[in-house]
Design a protein around this motif. Structure first.
Motif, PDB file in Angstrom:
ATOM      1  N   GLU A  27      56.480 -12.529  31.379  1.00  0.00           N
ATOM      2  CA  GLU A  27      57.601 -13.375  30.972  1.00  0.00           C
ATOM      3  C   GLU A  27      57.147 -14.817  31.113  1.00  0.00           C
ATOM      4  OE1 GLU A  27      62.164 -13.051  31.884  1.00  0.00           O
ATOM      5  OE2 GLU A  27      61.178 -14.149  33.501  1.00  0.00           O
ATOM      6  N   GLY A  29      57.947 -19.089  30.172  1.00  0.00           N
ATOM      7  CA  GLY A  29      58.857 -20.134  29.721  1.00  0.00           C
ATOM      8  C   GLY A  29      58.293 -20.741  28.451  1.00  0.00           C
ATOM      9  N   LYS A 119      63.169 -18.006  27.342  1.00  0.00           N
ATOM     10  CA  LYS A 119      62.001 -17.261  27.808  1.00  0.00           C
ATOM     11  C   LYS A 119      61.443 -16.454  26.649  1.00  0.00           C
ATOM     12  CE  LYS A 119      62.670 -18.271  32.201  1.00  0.00           C
ATOM     13  NZ  LYS A 119      61.744 -19.021  33.007  1.00  0.00           N
TER      14      LYS A 119
END
Length: 156
Positions: A27, A29, A119
């Motif tokens: 994951e 940003g 995200k």
């Protein structure tokens, strides 16, 4: 104004799971401008034909399409510009070393809001051959048929 809670899906790359064998998921940003965030809140994004690269010790999302914001002015963004991914240094180094192997690549799977922040779910993946894809489709179809037969038998 209350902060958004939970996860809100904006875009999904469903073809990636068909074309690639997913090995590891991260994951990350995403560094965005204001008009990009507003366009994403309106659900105006596509991950089709997008990929990720590691260059100069930084990870980048390439080819993702975020439409221009309708109420934007001259400050609007370019729809297909490259966007920086925010990952830990160890994750970037791991991705970089793995992608040097033959057949390994980084593909984005989903773009979503998590507690008000954008995200992107990226995956370390290996490309499938055509026969792998056919076999996966056949297995899926066989599973559906067996589930259907079990359900019909149970309903009698």
């Amino acid at each position: 104004m209350a902060k958004e809670a939970g996860r809100k899906l904006v875009a999904s790359n469903r073809k990636a799971r068909h074309d690639y064998t997913i090995e590891d998921v991260f994951e990350a940003g995403l560094v965005l401008s204001g008009t990009e965030v507003k366009a994403l809140r309106a659900g105006r994004a596509s991950l089709i034909d997008s990929w990720c690269e590691v260059e100069g010790g930084e990870a980048w999302l390439m080819g993702a399409h975020i439409s221009e914001y309708a109420q934007g002015t001259w400050t609007n963004h370019a729809p297909r510009r490259k966007r920086k991914l925010l990952l830990h240094r160890e994750e970037i180094e791991r991705l970089e070393s793995k992608t040097r192997e033959k057949g390994q690549t980084i593909v984005p799977l989903q773009l979503y809001f998590l507690d008000g922040r954008v995200k992107v779910e990226i995956a370390l993946a290996r490309g499938k051959k055509d026969w792998d894809k056919r076999q996966a489709l056949r297995e899926r179809q066989d599973n559906l048929e067996s589930e259907r037969a079990i359900r019909e038998r149970r309903d009698r």
